[in-house]
Design an enzyme around this catalytic site. Structure first.
Site, PDB file in Angstrom:
ATOM      1  CE  LYS A   1      44.302  40.935  43.293  1.00 13.19           C
ATOM      2  NZ  LYS A   1      45.301  39.890  43.122  1.00 13.19           N
TER       3      LYS A   1
HETATM    4  C1  LIG Z   1      45.157  40.048  41.403  1.00 16.34           C
HETATM    5  C2  LIG Z   1      46.344  39.886  40.587  1.00 16.34           C
HETATM    6  C3  LIG Z   1      46.086  40.283  39.056  1.00 16.34           C
HETATM    7  C4  LIG Z   1      44.834  40.662  38.513  1.00 16.34           C
HETATM    8  O1  LIG Z   1      44.113  41.904  38.882  1.00 16.34           O
HETATM    9  P1  LIG Z   1      42.635  42.215  38.618  1.00 16.34           P
HETATM   10  O2  LIG Z   1      42.244  43.561  39.129  1.00 16.34           O
HETATM   11  O3  LIG Z   1      41.646  40.921  38.842  1.00 16.34           O
HETATM   12  O4  LIG Z   1      42.820  42.132  37.191  1.00 16.34           O
HETATM   13  C5  LIG Z   1      47.097  40.285  38.410  1.00 16.34           C
HETATM   14  N1  LIG Z   1      48.608  40.073  38.851  1.00 16.34           N
HETATM   15  C6  LIG Z   1      48.745  39.759  40.083  1.00 16.34           C
HETATM   16  C7  LIG Z   1      50.037  39.533  40.551  1.00 16.34           C
HETATM   17  C8  LIG Z   1      47.607  39.650  40.970  1.00 16.34           C
HETATM   18  O5  LIG Z   1      47.756  39.320  42.366  1.00 16.34           O
END
Ligand SMILES: *Cc1c(COP(=O)(O)O)cnc(C)c1O
Length: 156
Positions: A47
């Site tokens: 992210k």
């Molecule tokens: C990365 C992501 C997730 C998962 O997030 P985590 O912290 O790994 O659980 C869920 N939804 C979207 C749209 C994402 O980009």
């Protein structure tokens, strides 16, 4: 989001916003997570800002915030700060069958530093996305996402 939320209100639907990859996106000057529904953010390594793992939920509803706090730490009534500070009390109860979803203090410290760099990190991602856009948009077999001047998105 405004249209979607209006539709949800008309039909009595609760909206939970998955903004896991969206920070620090904005729509018409409003930051993601500020539209009045509980919004989940991820701080996973891929992210824009990261704490390695973990995330955050924002809400303007005190009942939702209390429930999330309770369920994110085993369903216990007092976290460590409330138990071991000078004004705290060691006694706690397990009032719900909760989860272990708390963001650690160390991860939070990483996140605070990342927060200050969010704009720089987003800019770098944008520059890389532009390079891909320029390199691929002339290819007949490739359709690149259109740019928009109304939104500031977070390229994956
Ligand atoms: C990365 C992501 C997730 C998962 O997030 P985590 O912290 O790994 O659980 C869920 N939804 C979207 C749209 C994402 O980009």
């Amino acid at each position: 989001m405004p249209g979607f939320l209006a539709l949800a209100e008309e039909f009595g639907i609760v909206v939970l916003d998955d903004a896991a990859h969206a920070f620090p996106a904005a729509l018409q000057g409003r930051g993601v997570g500020s539209f009045g529904c509980p919004t989940a953010f991820s701080f996973y390594a891929t992210k824009t800002i990261t704490t390695g793992e973990g995330g955050m939920l924002t809400t303007d509803d005190a009942r939702v915030a209390d429930r999330v706090r309770l369920m994110s730490l085993h369903g216990i009534s007092r976290d460590a700060w409330k138990r071991y500070t000078a004004t705290g009390n060691w006694h706690y109860e397990v009032v719900e069958a909760g989860y272990k979803y708390n963001l650690t203090d160390i991860a939070s410290a990483l996140g605070r530093v990342q927060l200050g760099r969010a704009s720089t990190l987003l800019g770098r991602r944008g520059a890389i996305a532009c390079r891909y856009h320029e390199a691929l948009s002339g290819l007949p077999a490739v359709q690149v996402p259109p740019g928009s001047c109304r939104c500031r998105s977070t390229p994956p």
